[in-house]
Design an enzyme around this catalytic site. Sequence first.
Site, PDB file in Angstrom:
ATOM      1  N   GLU A   1      48.948  31.172  48.952  1.00 59.06           N
ATOM      2  CA  GLU A   1      49.605  30.081  48.234  1.00 59.06           C
ATOM      3  C   GLU A   1      50.488  30.611  47.106  1.00 59.06           C
ATOM      4  O   GLU A   1      50.281  31.717  46.602  1.00 59.06           O
ATOM      5  CB  GLU A   1      48.541  29.128  47.673  1.00 59.06           C
TER       6      GLU A   1
ATOM      7  N   CYS B   1      36.066  31.253  39.766  1.00 58.15           N
ATOM      8  CA  CYS B   1      37.387  31.196  40.403  1.00 58.15           C
ATOM      9  C   CYS B   1      37.252  30.893  41.892  1.00 58.15           C
ATOM     10  O   CYS B   1      36.469  31.552  42.595  1.00 58.15           O
ATOM     11  CB  CYS B   1      38.093  32.540  40.190  1.00 58.15           C
TER      12      CYS B   1
ATOM     13  N   GLY C   1      44.401  36.626  44.334  1.00 59.48           N
ATOM     14  CA  GLY C   1      44.267  38.079  44.395  1.00 59.48           C
ATOM     15  C   GLY C   1      44.324  38.772  43.054  1.00 59.48           C
ATOM     16  O   GLY C   1      44.751  38.212  42.042  1.00 59.48           O
TER      17      GLY C   1
ATOM     18  N   SER D   1      48.825  40.047  36.014  1.00 59.79           N
ATOM     19  CA  SER D   1      47.585  39.692  35.316  1.00 59.79           C
ATOM     20  C   SER D   1      46.419  40.380  36.010  1.00 59.79           C
ATOM     21  O   SER D   1      46.299  40.332  37.229  1.00 59.79           O
ATOM     22  CB  SER D   1      47.409  38.170  35.381  1.00 59.79           C
TER      23      SER D   1
ATOM     24  N   HIS E   1      37.873  37.054  29.001  1.00 62.97           N
ATOM     25  CA  HIS E   1      36.881  35.986  29.208  1.00 62.97           C
ATOM     26  C   HIS E   1      35.558  36.132  28.471  1.00 62.97           C
ATOM     27  O   HIS E   1      34.809  35.166  28.338  1.00 62.97           O
ATOM     28  CB  HIS E   1      36.615  35.742  30.696  1.00 62.97           C
TER      29      HIS E   1
ATOM     30  N   CYS F   1      45.368  27.426  37.442  1.00 60.29           N
ATOM     31  CA  CYS F   1      44.775  28.765  37.491  1.00 60.29           C
ATOM     32  C   CYS F   1      43.407  28.688  38.155  1.00 60.29           C
ATOM     33  O   CYS F   1      42.593  27.837  37.808  1.00 60.29           O
ATOM     34  CB  CYS F   1      44.559  29.294  36.080  1.00 60.29           C
TER      35      CYS F   1
END
Length: 369
Positions: free
Chosen positions: A98, A125, A165, A197, A222, A339
Amino acid sequence: MVTFVDRPHLRDLPVSALPDRLRAAGIAMPGPLARQLTWRIHGTGALDWDELGLGRLRQTMLRAHFRFGAQLAPESVREAADGTRKFAFRLATGEVIEAVFIRNRSNRTLCLSSQAGCAMGCTFCATGALGLLRQMTPGEITEARVRIEAVTRERVTDVVFMGMGEPLHNYDAVMIACENLNCTDAAPISRKRLTVSTSGLTPAIRRFTDESRPWRLHLSLHSAIQEVRERIMPIARLHPLPELIEVMRAFQARSGRKWVTLQYVTLPGVNMDDAHVDALQRELRGLRYILNVIPWNEAGGAFRSPTWAEVKEFTTRLRRLKCPVKVRYSAGKREGMGCGQLSAETVAATQDRSAAGGHMLAPPGVFTG
Ligand code: SAH
Ligand code: SF4
């Protein structure tokens, strides 16, 4: 190392290597002509040989040594209420990837995928739940841009590798894609507007630094508490915090970047308490950073999205770090385009295809990164 087991696809080659590759193939193409070919490959939106607009002889010569043509099949396009569009493409080997096109007043940002699925397995995620299905080639990565520009009829101004990815886990292909997206002879995206990223692959960040790569690099941190980071990002077991922060300090020093951007997904009950603010203060000493707070978008699992009041309270507590803090609005998040939300349809589409007895196409000259 990138190796080809068939004639290479012209879009898979770094533009800087094209003249040598032509020479090695015995095709005489002086500088201006090679630059024109670069433009035809990367700047015109061509998707097959005839669209490259080459003379018959030149095309025949090139075809003997190289491949060219579409490698993505458009699967679906969805538009969110805020105008964000999510495009799904099927790779020739059957997986669906995507890309998200985000339009605001001055920028047209393309969020690209670098892999089908992801091996890192971050528990918050949706892409992580897929596991790694396969690496993408540079040509597949950049074809998404070509196709999306053709549909939107707009030039992309910014590219972020924040789709599916872990880009540094497909290092060579992503570096080639960045070079080709940035190529001034085609449709250049400024190096300041190309962002990679990473979840924190320490050796790859070191390599990125040593190779003086000019692209922006964002680190998904995080949590600055090792045990918590390990719980939500399994890759942290392999690359612990002290080493990761050290490598980011080296990156900042060597690259001369005034700021590095650290992304921080806010997960209530997990990483928003005082102990986490203390840990940021303690562990990030010596790094000049911008903290990019990303309120968690619904992606399954045992998490919940923070309320705005919780985000506000957290960012207020972050004030004592005396660093710039930005809160990211994830475009299209209500419609699953934000995200960390890329994958649900991938799973569905892949399953539909196999349920219908559909076959996977043979890989087009398999590419190993
Ligand atoms: N693999 C890379 C880039 C893709 S993800 C990386 O992890 O950095 C882009 C950003 O979205 C990362 O910071 C990632 O941690 C974050 N993210 C992942 N899942 C999310 C979710 N459900 N909600 C909000 N952000 C998420
Ligand atoms: Fe992979 Fe990034 Fe998702 Fe982690 S957050 S699973 S690294 S895509």
